[in-house]
Scaffold this motif. Sequence first.
Motif, PDB file in Angstrom:
ATOM      1  N   GLY A 128       0.837  -1.200   0.000  1.00 27.29           N
ATOM      2  CA  GLY A 128       0.000   0.000   0.000  1.00 27.29           C
ATOM      3  C   GLY A 128       0.863   1.237   0.000  1.00 27.29           C
ATOM      4  O   GLY A 128       2.093   1.166  -0.166  1.00 27.29           O
ATOM      5  N   LEU A 129       0.217   2.373   0.189  1.00 26.11           N
ATOM      6  CA  LEU A 129       0.925   3.651   0.179  1.00 26.11           C
ATOM      7  C   LEU A 129       1.213   4.109   1.613  1.00 26.11           C
ATOM      8  O   LEU A 129       0.338   3.991   2.488  1.00 26.11           O
ATOM      9  N   TYR A 130       2.408   4.626   1.813  1.00 30.65           N
ATOM     10  CA  TYR A 130       2.818   5.106   3.134  1.00 30.65           C
ATOM     11  C   TYR A 130       3.486   6.467   2.983  1.00 30.65           C
ATOM     12  O   TYR A 130       4.070   6.773   1.939  1.00 30.65           O
ATOM     13  N   HIS A 131       3.409   7.235   4.050  1.00 29.07           N
ATOM     14  CA  HIS A 131       4.164   8.486   4.136  1.00 29.07           C
ATOM     15  C   HIS A 131       5.292   8.277   5.144  1.00 29.07           C
ATOM     16  O   HIS A 131       5.085   7.651   6.191  1.00 29.07           O
ATOM     17  N   PHE A 132       6.485   8.773   4.809  1.00 24.67           N
ATOM     18  CA  PHE A 132       7.616   8.661   5.731  1.00 24.67           C
ATOM     19  C   PHE A 132       7.601   9.843   6.686  1.00 24.67           C
ATOM     20  O   PHE A 132       7.707  11.004   6.257  1.00 24.67           O
ATOM     21  N   ASP A 133       7.464   9.543   7.961  1.00 22.81           N
ATOM     22  CA  ASP A 133       7.506  10.560   9.013  1.00 22.81           C
ATOM     23  C   ASP A 133       8.962  10.656   9.473  1.00 22.81           C
ATOM     24  O   ASP A 133       9.409   9.870  10.321  1.00 22.81           O
ATOM     25  N   ALA A 134       9.686  11.601   8.882  1.00 21.33           N
ATOM     26  CA  ALA A 134      11.124  11.714   9.171  1.00 21.33           C
ATOM     27  C   ALA A 134      11.356  12.084  10.628  1.00 21.33           C
ATOM     28  O   ALA A 134      12.316  11.633  11.258  1.00 21.33           O
ATOM     29  N   GLU A 135      10.473  12.898  11.174  1.00 22.36           N
ATOM     30  CA  GLU A 135      10.636  13.399  12.546  1.00 22.36           C
ATOM     31  C   GLU A 135      10.648  12.252  13.559  1.00 22.36           C
ATOM     32  O   GLU A 135      11.438  12.252  14.496  1.00 22.36           O
ATOM     33  N   HIS A 136       9.771  11.280  13.344  1.00 22.78           N
ATOM     34  CA  HIS A 136       9.673  10.166  14.298  1.00 22.78           C
ATOM     35  C   HIS A 136      10.257   8.873  13.749  1.00 22.78           C
ATOM     36  O   HIS A 136      10.111   7.822  14.353  1.00 22.78           O
ATOM     37  N   PHE A 137      10.885   8.950  12.609  1.00 28.33           N
ATOM     38  CA  PHE A 137      11.425   7.792  11.897  1.00 28.33           C
ATOM     39  C   PHE A 137      10.410   6.642  11.899  1.00 28.33           C
ATOM     40  O   PHE A 137      10.626   5.570  12.446  1.00 28.33           O
ATOM     41  N   ALA A 138       9.303   6.921  11.234  1.00 29.17           N
ATOM     42  CA  ALA A 138       8.185   5.969  11.206  1.00 29.17           C
ATOM     43  C   ALA A 138       7.457   6.114   9.879  1.00 29.17           C
ATOM     44  O   ALA A 138       7.679   7.071   9.129  1.00 29.17           O
ATOM     45  N   LEU A 139       6.614   5.132   9.606  1.00 23.16           N
ATOM     46  CA  LEU A 139       5.781   5.206   8.401  1.00 23.16           C
ATOM     47  C   LEU A 139       4.340   5.457   8.802  1.00 23.16           C
ATOM     48  O   LEU A 139       3.845   4.852   9.763  1.00 23.16           O
ATOM     49  N   ASP A 140       3.674   6.340   8.087  1.00 22.70           N
ATOM     50  CA  ASP A 140       2.234   6.535   8.265  1.00 22.70           C
ATOM     51  C   ASP A 140       1.537   5.721   7.175  1.00 22.70           C
ATOM     52  O   ASP A 140       1.769   5.976   5.983  1.00 22.70           O
ATOM     53  N   ARG A 141       0.727   4.772   7.570  1.00 24.77           N
ATOM     54  CA  ARG A 141       0.026   3.960   6.566  1.00 24.77           C
ATOM     55  C   ARG A 141      -1.131   4.776   5.996  1.00 24.77           C
ATOM     56  O   ARG A 141      -1.981   5.254   6.742  1.00 24.77           O
ATOM     57  N   LEU A 142      -1.156   4.947   4.677  1.00 28.33           N
ATOM     58  CA  LEU A 142      -2.217   5.737   4.041  1.00 28.33           C
ATOM     59  C   LEU A 142      -3.275   4.847   3.418  1.00 28.33           C
ATOM     60  O   LEU A 142      -4.458   5.186   3.429  1.00 28.33           O
TER      61      LEU A 142
END
Length: 254
Positions: A128-142
């Motif tokens: 699927g599509l994810y956004h990279f949250d650089a601040e928290h070094f995590a992926l946001d699942r979209l």
Amino acid sequence: MPDLKGTKGFQYLEGSRFDRISIEKRQRPAIAPVEPFKHYPRAGKIPLPRTWNIAQENLTPLLQHRRSLRKYNSEPISLEHLAFLLWASQGITGQAGKYLFRTAPSAGALYPVETYISVHSIEGLTAGLYHFDAEHFALDRLTEQDAAEAVAQACLDQKFMAQAAVVFLWTGIFRRAMSKYGDRGMRYILLDAGHICQNLLLAAEAVGCGGCPIGAFYDNELNNLLQIGGEEESILYAASVGGKILSGADALPL
Ligand SMILES: Cc1cc2nc3c(=O)[nH]c(=O)nc-3n(C[C@H](O)[C@H](O)[C@H](O)COP(=O)(O)O)c2cc1C
């Protein structure tokens, strides 16, 4: 200063978008070509040595072997390797006051480029599509649906992209740079994206993968997939990454 849409930078970006209708009618620009190398026949030529030792162990093989790869094996990439690719391209590596610095340089340390990934085959991660949250070094699942085919189609139907384990999609949030630099900010945003992509390609090489930078896409189709409007934020650049098929080299190393 005009607002975003009134700037030359934004109008240039908008005027150079691809879409399925206008691409059919597109002709080669009426601009005469030039030679691919510049020559100074009257200048003294100083041959350069190829015997440097600096970083030979680490960086040299990555630079030597990086090649745009358009054939991938079907092995999934591990989550650790994906995390490394994200870190190498946009990870936070330092702080000075309010500024958080990253692996790739950014004009004014403004970091106008956002990273999304279209996951096709990563161990332990739903496609699927994810956004990279650089601040928290995590992926946001979209989304939780494999978008690999849709992404490849939106990239002028470059079919090899659907076979990649992951496709990186970089967008610009224009105000981040243009509220400081105006039109020149658009130039900086595009330059930033180039740095990020090159970091990714070298990092992919380091983990035994290969990637291909992608500049040919229908802008609005990728924007729609990412659910971004295309005005405040719009797609700039992409890159597919997958495991190497060792016999699949397109070019011989020199
Ligand atoms: C800005 C940019 C856009 C590109 N877009 C595409 C693309 O849409 N599809 C593709 O197959 N390759 C694309 N490429 C890859 C180039 O074709 C490739 O870099 C070039 O042939 C040189 O080969 P190398 O990367 O193996 O050194 C792009 C490269 C750059 C820098």
